[in-house]
Design an enzyme around this catalytic site. Structure first.
Site, PDB file in Angstrom:
ATOM      1  N   TYR A  21       0.837  -1.197   0.000  1.00 31.72           N
ATOM      2  CA  TYR A  21       0.000   0.000   0.000  1.00 31.72           C
ATOM      3  C   TYR A  21       0.877   1.256   0.000  1.00 31.72           C
ATOM      4  O   TYR A  21       0.958   1.967  -0.963  1.00 31.72           O
ATOM      5  CB  TYR A  21      -0.961  -0.011   1.195  1.00 31.72           C
ATOM      6  CG  TYR A  21      -1.960   1.125   1.163  1.00 31.72           C
ATOM      7  CD1 TYR A  21      -3.090   1.040   0.359  1.00 31.72           C
ATOM      8  CD2 TYR A  21      -1.768   2.271   1.918  1.00 31.72           C
ATOM      9  CE1 TYR A  21      -4.004   2.079   0.304  1.00 31.72           C
ATOM     10  CE2 TYR A  21      -2.680   3.320   1.876  1.00 31.72           C
ATOM     11  CZ  TYR A  21      -3.793   3.224   1.076  1.00 31.72           C
ATOM     12  OH  TYR A  21      -4.698   4.251   1.023  1.00 31.72           O
ATOM     13  N   SER A  79      -6.562   0.731  -4.275  1.00 27.28           N
ATOM     14  CA  SER A  79      -6.661   2.161  -4.043  1.00 27.28           C
ATOM     15  C   SER A  79      -5.296   2.810  -4.252  1.00 27.28           C
ATOM     16  O   SER A  79      -4.756   2.755  -5.353  1.00 27.28           O
ATOM     17  CB  SER A  79      -7.235   2.412  -2.642  1.00 27.28           C
ATOM     18  OG  SER A  79      -7.650   3.738  -2.491  1.00 27.28           O
ATOM     19  N   ASP A  95     -17.958   3.195  -7.484  1.00 24.78           N
ATOM     20  CA  ASP A  95     -16.854   3.682  -6.656  1.00 24.78           C
ATOM     21  C   ASP A  95     -16.793   5.201  -6.779  1.00 24.78           C
ATOM     22  O   ASP A  95     -16.372   5.742  -7.797  1.00 24.78           O
ATOM     23  CB  ASP A  95     -15.532   3.061  -7.115  1.00 24.78           C
ATOM     24  CG  ASP A  95     -14.384   3.368  -6.146  1.00 24.78           C
ATOM     25  OD1 ASP A  95     -14.556   4.260  -5.288  1.00 24.78           O
ATOM     26  OD2 ASP A  95     -13.332   2.728  -6.254  1.00 24.78           O
ATOM     27  N   HIS A 106     -15.884   1.213  -3.511  1.00 23.43           N
ATOM     28  CA  HIS A 106     -14.446   1.133  -3.256  1.00 23.43           C
ATOM     29  C   HIS A 106     -14.068  -0.120  -2.474  1.00 23.43           C
ATOM     30  O   HIS A 106     -12.900  -0.467  -2.402  1.00 23.43           O
ATOM     31  CB  HIS A 106     -13.993   2.385  -2.506  1.00 23.43           C
ATOM     32  CG  HIS A 106     -12.543   2.666  -2.616  1.00 23.43           C
ATOM     33  ND1 HIS A 106     -11.906   2.852  -3.822  1.00 23.43           N
ATOM     34  CD2 HIS A 106     -11.570   2.773  -1.665  1.00 23.43           C
ATOM     35  CE1 HIS A 106     -10.613   3.088  -3.617  1.00 23.43           C
ATOM     36  NE2 HIS A 106     -10.392   3.033  -2.320  1.00 23.43           N
TER      37      HIS A 106
END
Length: 715
Positions: free
Chosen positions: A487, A567, A650, A685
């Protein structure tokens, strides 16, 4: 710089270790035709093509985009249906999710409220017990709210007396919420319904009303596209229409500011935390609820968006907070509002571990910390003395520890990669913990080994990662296809948690690795700062170094490394695939931020400038241009197989990011491996996604990654 067309090699130096541009490589599958416009724009003297901007339109209102989505999904599902392991992975994920799961209990008025999923329910139910050993009673069943299971119970808060409950409803995965109220005694909903709620808490003021945050109603047709401004805090009294809700705080002179309200457990103070982006940099305001009269007199406690402030609770007129002011890894401070000139006093100083959160339970502080990205928990007296550690079950993540002064009872969950969450009840005074709810599993957690390793990134920084394998594979030392996850952003810490999808990969004979990249919060503010804005390349370097380490040390064979991120992690995967396509066999960028030159133009994107920089500032724009996945696809190189995943609803990272990136990838000469996009319907999302959709998507993604990284599960 010369004009650069989407899909071409960069007219700039490549990252160290990147392969040289080669001759054109064979094309991939026959993709649906995608219209390519001649749109170009000049920014800071550079002309940049954006031929697929038309794909930014909302799929619900743009027929041409809807047709493109339908054609892409048809191709993708046809390709995925041919993968031999897809059914196996679907069966495994389903079996691994089929166990009773409980949420953390919340006590109010002698009642205990908690969520429950028997295993394969599309959405968890909300139950209540009269006392700890009472018979569970169903309060809310989201399965009855929508035929497709895509309407979810998002959040909920009982009133202090336990007689009412405010809850938020999420539809189709959107960030928008509606708030409703339930009479707990009868189990029936009241007439109250509040709309245009987003990024909001729900904080009861007494038992007859609550504070919440919302935006003005957006222009017609702009619900899922327009940028959000003018967040405000309101008070809603039960039984009245939303139109008469009282405005508590708004900042029309600062329309980009967000506000979230909380109330201390004794009901004495409301604390409003304000922010201007995604950074944990807040202003604090406080309202004395006991002496406020009829208005909402707001007192400024902290001015300037400079530091992180997290309310713990209050006792009398003293409030406790977690902050990173003068402490990059955070500390505990307190302030007495009864003093003529209130002063901040240090209660628990910064230490080597990163302080994540804290609560007051009974007469003790409960401190949740990270030591090399794994949880440790200790209690202290309210003055910071008398530390005592709470023993956990090894390398994992502990969360919860809610409670209030005067009541020594708290609940927490402990989980790890090989252990689904067990819920414990803890008496803080005695330190005794007992199991409230433990999962019944279809596998033996001890058959899998969780190991932490440290690797060296390009600039010499030492970075941790967790490696999970079956005990048999770990003992043999045999290299196996490996799924690497990352991430690296927004001060978010990745810690060990259980996933049925990841466990299915492990049971297929693969290894799962989670890298704790810079940009996250694992080591406090300095770790975050080292991976954002003009330091974002450090995140990509860390991830690339993790992959190189796994190959060099025999965890995975060359050609056996699959990568995944969601994301901001989708951005990560898109960027590293462009920079080092030779390193990876397969990639899954999920709901990613792929156009770094326009991310601030949609919904919540404007908040992300804290981590990414400002596209309208030249220095930031030029840096964003160097790694934006959409703009840096490199024709002439052999790319790994790529499965992009996104969803039509989303409104956090609008799907246009993924649509444009996929179109550019399919148009470029980047090899014969497939470059596909899977577009979920009635999903957003990620939050609130029905269990059935989770299983289907997990099976598709794992089968794809397994096929192209060489993982063949035993059938």
């Amino acid at each position: 710089m010369a004009a650069v067309a989407v899909g071409s090699a960069l007219a700039q130096p490549q990252p160290a270790g990147a392969p040289a541009v080669s001759a054109p490589v064979p094309a991939g599958p026959a993709y649906p035709a995608t219209r390519r416009d001649s749109l170009t724009e000049t920014h800071f003297g550079e002309s940049v093509a954006d031929p697929y901007r038309w794909l930014e339109q909302d799929v619900r209102t743009a027929p041409e985009v809807a047709a493109w989505v339908e054609q892409q999904n048809a191709l993708t599902h046809a390709q995925l249906a041919q993968l031999p392991a897809r059914a196996w992975f679907g069966g495994q994920i389903k079996a691994l999710m089929d166990y009773a799961r409980y949420g953390l209990p919340v006590r109010a008025g002698g009642r205990y409220f908690y969520t429950y999923n028997s295993g394969l329910m599309n959405q968890a139910q909300l139950l209540v017990r009269e006392g700890l050993t009472g018979t569970p009673r169903l309060l809310l069943d989201p399965a009855s709210w929508a035929a497709d299971g895509a309407t979810a119970l998002d959040g909920w808060t009982p009133s202090k007396d336990g007689k009412r409950l405010v809850y938020s409803v999420q539809d189709g995965g959107s960030d928008w919420r509606s708030l409703r109220v339930l009479d707990v005694n009868t189990g029936k909903p009241l007439a109250d319904e509040l709309r245009w709620v987003k990024f909001s808490g729900m904080a009861w003021v007494g038992n007859d009303g609550f504070l919440y945050s919302r935006y003005p109603e957006p222009a017609k047709g702009q619900d899922f596209q327009a940028r959000n401004y003018n967040h405000a805090v309101y008070y809603h009294r039960i039984g009245t229409p939303q139109s008469v809700d009282q405005l508590v705080l708004s900042t029309p002179d600062q329309p980009a500011t967000n506000h979230s309200a909380g109330v201390t457990s004794d009901g004495h103070y409301a604390v409003i935390i304000s922010s201007v982006g995604t950074d944990n940099r807040f202003e604090l305001r406080v309202i004395d609820l006991k002496g406020r009269g009829k208005g909402w007199p707001v007192r400024q406690l902290v001015s300037g968006f400079d530091h992180d402030w997290r309310l713990i609770d209050s006792v009398g007129t003293r409030l406790w907070f977690v902050t990173n002011k003068d402490a990059p890894r955070r500390r505990v401070v307190s302030i007495d509002l009864a003093e003529t000139t209130p002063q901040w006093r240090e209660v628990v100083p910064q230490r080597a571990e990163t302080l994540e959160d804290a609560s007051i339970v009974g007469d003790r502080l409960v401190l949740g910390m990270l030591r090399d990205a794994a949880s440790i928990v200790e209690t202290r007296a309210l003055d910071g003395s008398a530390p005592a550690e709470i023993k956990l079950g090894g390398i994992g993540t502990a969360g919860g520890f809610g409670g209030e002064p005067g009541n020594t009872e708290t609940f927490y969950a402990f989980t790890s990669f090989n252990r689904p969450a067990t819920i414990y009840r803890l008496d803080v005074a005695s330190g005794q913990a007992s199991v409230f709810a433990a999962p019944q599993l279809a596998f033996n957690p001890d058959d899998f080994v969780v190991e932490q390793r440290f690797f060296t990134s390009r600039d010499g920084t030492r970075v941790p990662m967790f490696i999970v394998r079956s005990r048999a594979i770990a003992t043999s030392g045999k290299p196996v296809p490996t799924l690497l996850y990352g991430y690296g952003g927004f001060d978010i810490s990745l810690t060990p948690t259980f996933s049925a999808t990841n466990m299915a990969w492990l049971r297929a004979g693969g290894a799962y690795v989670m890298a704790n990249l810079r940009g996250g919060g694992e080591y406090g503010a300095a770790w975050h700062d080292a991976g954002r804005r003009l330091h974002k390349q450090n995140v990509f370097d860390d991830f690339i170094a993790a992959g190189e380490y796994l190959i060099a040390h025999g965890f995975t064979p060359r050609g056996g490394l699959a990568v995944q991120g969601r994301s901001n992690g989708g951005l990560l995967v898109g960027a590293v695939v462009n920079q080092r396509p030779d390193l990876f066999a397969a990639a899954n960028p999920g709901v990613g931020v792929m156009d770094m030159l326009r991310f601030d133009q949609f919904t919540a994107g404007r908040y992300w400038v804290d981590d990414y920089g400002y596209p309208d500032k030249e220095a930031d724009w030029r840096y964003l241009r160097t790694y934006s996945p959409y703009h840096n696809i490199r024709s002439g190189l052999d790319y790994p197989a790529v499965l992009v995943t996104t969803a039509d609803t989303d409104d956090r990272v609008v799907p246009g990011h993924s649509f444009k990136y996929t179109a550019a990838l399919q148009a470029a000469s980047v090899g014969a491996k497939p470059h596909l996009i899977r577009i979920e319907t009635r999903a957003g999302h990620g939050a609130g996604k029905p269990t059935g959709k989770v299983i289907e998507e997990g099976a598709d993604v794992l089968a794809f990654l397994a096929h192209y990284s060489g993982l063949t599960p035993a059938q």
